[in-house]
Scaffold this active site. Structure first.
Site, short mmCIF file in Angstrom:
data_model
loop_
_atom_site.label_atom_id
_atom_site.label_comp_id
_atom_site.label_asym_id
_atom_site.label_seq_id
_atom_site.Cartn_x
_atom_site.Cartn_y
_atom_site.Cartn_z
N HIS A 1 26.97 5.82 -55.10
CA HIS A 1 26.55 4.50 -55.56
C HIS A 1 27.05 3.45 -54.59
O HIS A 1 28.18 3.52 -54.12
CB HIS A 1 27.12 4.21 -56.95
CG HIS A 1 26.81 2.84 -57.45
ND1 HIS A 1 25.58 2.49 -57.95
CD2 HIS A 1 27.59 1.71 -57.51
CE1 HIS A 1 25.60 1.22 -58.31
NE2 HIS A 1 26.80 0.73 -58.05
N GLY B 1 1.24 17.51 -28.74
CA GLY B 1 -0.02 17.34 -29.46
C GLY B 1 -0.25 15.92 -29.96
O GLY B 1 0.40 14.96 -29.54
N THR B 2 -1.20 15.80 -30.88
CA THR B 2 -1.52 14.49 -31.45
C THR B 2 -0.32 13.87 -32.13
O THR B 2 -0.06 12.67 -32.00
CB THR B 2 -2.68 14.63 -32.44
OG1 THR B 2 -3.86 15.03 -31.75
CG2 THR B 2 -2.95 13.30 -33.15
N CYS B 3 0.45 14.67 -32.86
CA CYS B 3 1.56 14.13 -33.65
C CYS B 3 2.53 13.33 -32.79
O CYS B 3 2.80 12.17 -33.05
CB CYS B 3 2.29 15.26 -34.37
SG CYS B 3 3.74 14.71 -35.28
N ALA C 1 -11.26 5.02 -39.50
CA ALA C 1 -10.22 5.96 -39.94
C ALA C 1 -10.70 6.65 -41.22
O ALA C 1 -10.15 6.45 -42.29
CB ALA C 1 -8.90 5.23 -40.18
N VAL C 2 -11.72 7.49 -41.07
CA VAL C 2 -12.34 8.13 -42.23
C VAL C 2 -11.94 9.59 -42.37
O VAL C 2 -12.50 10.31 -43.20
CB VAL C 2 -13.88 8.02 -42.15
CG1 VAL C 2 -14.32 6.57 -42.22
CG2 VAL C 2 -14.42 8.70 -40.90
N GLY D 1 -12.27 2.84 -43.86
CA GLY D 1 -11.53 3.96 -44.42
C GLY D 1 -10.19 3.51 -44.98
O GLY D 1 -9.37 2.92 -44.27
N ARG E 1 -10.02 13.35 -40.43
CA ARG E 1 -9.87 14.15 -39.22
C ARG E 1 -10.57 15.50 -39.43
O ARG E 1 -10.67 15.99 -40.55
CB ARG E 1 -8.39 14.37 -38.87
CG ARG E 1 -7.66 13.06 -38.60
CD ARG E 1 -6.21 13.30 -38.19
NE ARG E 1 -6.11 14.01 -36.93
CZ ARG E 1 -6.14 13.42 -35.73
NH1 ARG E 1 -6.30 12.10 -35.65
NH2 ARG E 1 -6.04 14.13 -34.63
#
Length: 491
Positions: A467, A45-47, A293-294, A186, A296
């Site tokens: 740590h 898919g798109t991902c 890029a506003v 966007g 989906r």
């Protein structure tokens, strides 16, 4: 061979091969169901193909190039040469490896893969159209259907993605050379991630946003370090403005903008925390490309849902319950088509539940510990309730916070912007967490697990952390809520 007027049957028909769909298909196969997965473009898919994976690959590459060229403080002097075509080829290799893996996993779990576009004929049948001359179509009957067709970028008037200078996120990730200048329309997470990529590669980036600040869905103190870092990279912001049209210019294109209006401005956050906006009636910006890029929108228009008796809501999403079921028996929906948040991991989780529901298992979706992450610089990650939402829910929350500037490990990696914040109820049980800073997307998993397990501040604080690590900040934030932090002043 021409395929036509052929009808086959399956226990579970999955429509869409993205993370939600292929996860549902694989899980259904593991449950010994007969499974057919229909995908019309590319498995993953798109991902995997055009979104999560390729964007994170280019974010990593651009970060590496930028850090190498800006490490004089560490005694490193370099001037990296950027070969975007080579960078994209490397990104494509990562994508190919993952998408090929999806196909192999589906087949290994007995999933029948079918290429084509599925449209409902009725509530128990779809018609699958195969691309290519002479390929025809066929009908597939099902006991359960799982709709997982995902989402697509939203177009805005006068900025069609088929115009060469106008880019959606997919096209931006496939450029073969670094543009000299770019206007991004966007300032949501996609716009901010890609603005950072191109700024680090040397592009002159301008961001135009109709709201009063970046990423309005997030708390203001989380996005403040992101905006500050973006400005350090030279990104120029123009808020409360709308892009209206573009035209050819001498050396590229000219993008025209106008004030967005009070209604849009009100969506950007409280006035006292909003960014400054432009007072000019009209502003124009010249660039090589404009990236829109506003947001989906769900892909449901290809499905003929009305033939199955399914209605979408006003935003085009398919309403579902906490078991991924639609209003029609036997038809489920998962992932982006099922509503916000549109996150790949949320879709995968829903896909597993949908498969188990189809198998008759009493499974349901729990969104309490659903994380979200933005791969900006610095990263932002959240899970559970914010302090404000906890108060709205009737809690008197305890808050613990630890700044990365007090983290030894953050200092050694040169990333000290940001903090970890933990929200707990008055008995110490964790309700939520937010992180802005280095590796926030990785660090949030510990706190998501703590919420899922019903852990307390004492549990997190008393867990010894290695740590020096960034993860110590989560321990110190829990200690801070208890008034016991060692490396920062207690609240």
């Amino acid at each position: 061979m021409v395929v036509g007027d052929v009808t086959t049957g399956t226990d579970v028909l999955v429509i869409g091969g993205g993370p939600a769909g292929y996860t549902a298909a694989i899980r259904a196969g593991q449950l010994d169901l007969d499974v057919t997965l229909v995908e019309r473009e590319a498995y993953g898919g798109t991902c995997l193909n055009h979104g999560c994976i390729p964007s994170k690959a280019l974010i990593t590459a651009s970060d590496l190039a930028y850090e190498a060229g800006h490490a004089e403080e560490m005694g490193i002097h370099a001037d990296p040469a950027i070969d975007l075509s080579g960078m994209v080829n490397w990104k494509d290799g990562v994508v190919d490896q993952l998408t090929g893996g999806v196909e192999k996993l589906c087949k290994a779990n007995g999933v029948d893969l079918m290429e084509g576009t599925a449209r409902f004929a009725d509530e128990g049948t779809v018609r699958v159209s195969h691309d290519g001359d002479g390929q025809g179509s066929e009908s597939v009957s099902f006991e359960h259907a799982i709709v997982a067709t995902g989402s697509r970028p939203v177009e805005i008037p006068n900025f069609a993605f088929d115009d060469e200078p106008v880019l959606d996120s997919r096209q931006a990730l496939a450029l073969d050379s670094v543009p000299d200048s770019l206007v991004v329309v966007g300032a949501g997470y996609i716009g901010m991630e890609l603005a950072g990529v191109f700024a680090k590669l040397g592009t002159d980036v301008t961001v135009v946003e109709m709201l009063a600040g970046i990423m309005p869905g997030y708390e203001r103190d989380l996005v403040r370090p992101v905006k500050s870092r973006a400005e350090d990279l030279g990104i120029d912001f123009h808020f409360e403005r709308t892009a209206t049209e573009w035209e050819d210019a001498k050396d590229g294109i000219r993008i025209h903008t106008e004030p967005a209006g009070q209604a849009a401005a009100d969506g950007g956050g409280p006035a006292e925390t909003a960014d400054e906006s432009d007072a000019e009636d009209e502003l124009a910006f010249e660039a090589d490309h404009v990236l829109v890029a506003v947001g989906r929108a769900p892909v449901t228009d290809t499905l003929d849902l009305e033939n199955a008796g399914i209605e979408t809501d006003e935003r085009g999403f398919i309403p579902t319950d906490d078991r991924a079921r639609t209003e029609v028996d036997g038809i489920l929906a998962v992932g982006d088509v099922a509503g916000e948040p549109m996150l790949a991991h949320k879709g995968s989780a829903e896909g597993k539940v949908a498969a188990e529901v189809a198998a008759g298992e009493p499974e349901a979706i729990d969104y309490q510990a659903m994380p979200a992450a933005v791969f900006t610089d610095p990263e932002i990650a959240t899970v559970g309730l914010t302090e404000a939402k906890a108060e709205d829910a009737g809690y008197d929350p305890l808050i613990g916070k630890f700044p990365f500037r007090a983290s030894g490990r953050a200092l050694t990696v040169g990333e000290t912007d940001g903090f970890v914040r933990i929200v707990a109820d008055d008995e110490g049980y964790l309700l939520g967490a937010a992180i802005v800073g280095p590796e926030a997307s990785e660090l949030i998993a510990e706190l998501g697990l703590a919420i899922e397990l019903g852990a307390t501040l004492e549990d997190v604080a008393s867990t010894v952390h290695t740590h020096p690590t960034l993860a110590e900040a989560t321990m110190e934030a829990a200690e801070n809520a208890l008034g016991q932090a060692i490396h920062t002043l207690n609240r």
